[in-house]
Design a protein around this motif. Sequence first.
Motif, short mmCIF file in Angstrom:
data_model
loop_
_atom_site.label_atom_id
_atom_site.label_comp_id
_atom_site.label_asym_id
_atom_site.label_seq_id
_atom_site.Cartn_x
_atom_site.Cartn_y
_atom_site.Cartn_z
N PRO A 122 -4.08 7.56 -8.08
CA PRO A 122 -4.06 8.82 -8.81
C PRO A 122 -2.85 9.05 -9.72
O PRO A 122 -2.91 9.86 -10.64
CB PRO A 122 -4.12 9.88 -7.72
N LYS A 123 -1.75 8.38 -9.50
CA LYS A 123 -0.56 8.59 -10.33
C LYS A 123 -0.60 7.70 -11.56
O LYS A 123 -1.17 6.62 -11.55
CB LYS A 123 0.70 8.33 -9.53
N LYS A 124 0.03 8.16 -12.63
CA LYS A 124 0.08 7.42 -13.89
C LYS A 124 1.34 6.56 -13.95
O LYS A 124 2.28 6.75 -13.18
CB LYS A 124 0.08 8.40 -15.07
N LEU A 125 1.34 5.61 -14.87
CA LEU A 125 2.55 4.83 -15.12
C LEU A 125 3.60 5.75 -15.72
O LEU A 125 3.27 6.69 -16.42
CB LEU A 125 2.24 3.68 -16.09
N PHE B 80 3.81 0.82 -6.61
CA PHE B 80 2.54 0.68 -5.91
C PHE B 80 1.70 -0.43 -6.55
O PHE B 80 1.11 -1.26 -5.86
CB PHE B 80 1.77 2.01 -5.94
N LEU B 81 1.66 -0.46 -7.88
CA LEU B 81 0.89 -1.49 -8.58
C LEU B 81 1.47 -2.89 -8.35
O LEU B 81 0.70 -3.85 -8.16
CB LEU B 81 0.82 -1.19 -10.08
N GLN C 10 -6.76 0.14 -9.28
CA GLN C 10 -7.45 0.69 -10.45
C GLN C 10 -7.50 2.21 -10.42
O GLN C 10 -7.32 2.86 -11.45
CB GLN C 10 -8.89 0.13 -10.50
N PHE C 11 -7.73 2.79 -9.25
CA PHE C 11 -7.95 4.23 -9.17
C PHE C 11 -6.83 4.99 -8.49
O PHE C 11 -7.03 6.09 -7.97
CB PHE C 11 -9.29 4.49 -8.46
N THR D 231 -9.55 -8.01 -0.60
CA THR D 231 -9.09 -8.26 -1.96
C THR D 231 -9.70 -7.26 -2.94
O THR D 231 -9.01 -6.70 -3.79
CB THR D 231 -9.44 -9.70 -2.38
N CYS D 232 -11.00 -6.99 -2.78
CA CYS D 232 -11.67 -6.01 -3.63
C CYS D 232 -11.11 -4.61 -3.39
O CYS D 232 -10.94 -3.82 -4.33
CB CYS D 232 -13.17 -6.02 -3.38
N ALA D 233 -10.81 -4.29 -2.13
CA ALA D 233 -10.26 -2.97 -1.81
C ALA D 233 -8.88 -2.78 -2.46
O ALA D 233 -8.58 -1.70 -2.98
CB ALA D 233 -10.17 -2.78 -0.30
#
Length: 193
Positions: free
Chosen positions: A71-74, A80-81, A68-69, A60-62
Amino acid sequence: MDSKAEVQKTGTGAQKKIDLNDHYAIKRILDDTVSEVILARGYAEHLTLSNIKMGIGILTCAVAFLAQFYPKKLPESKPFLYGCITLYLMLNSLLQFIIYTKEKNRIMFTYPLQGSFTSTGLAISSKLPRYSDLYTLEIASSDAQSIAAHSPVELTKSVTKWFTKEGVLAEGIFWDDVQKLLDDFQSEPRKSK
């Protein structure tokens, strides 16, 4: 131990001292001492459920770390998010399901005693309701459906019987009570099927 629960060294050994106004510290020190008694009686702790929960927590933390990190922006990272959020919710739901259905109020699971004829270990659970001084300790078979399962035994007693006014645990008295409960469990007849 945190600042509210401390071990004080004396000439005769270590004393466990807590703040008597801290409900969680009282339960934690009693639960930890129960575990010490059970382990001292020769039982080995069964950690499979704890390891599974820890593994799910790490996953879950992974997932949260990846979200969070990434590399692509919204808006490029939206799919993916969404996947990370869905996976995060599923893993958390699985963890809650395990806690609710398998762990319950149990503080410890054990393997059967080495060399014993029984095929089931112990499931130790405890309760200390908020705003109550009554601590309930239950010892049951870890596999209640087994033919070797014993009937559960329970002890309910006021925590004032085990602590001094200064918050020092009367460890000898508490150990005796837990050992007597364990002896009662071991002498209980098996459950009728």
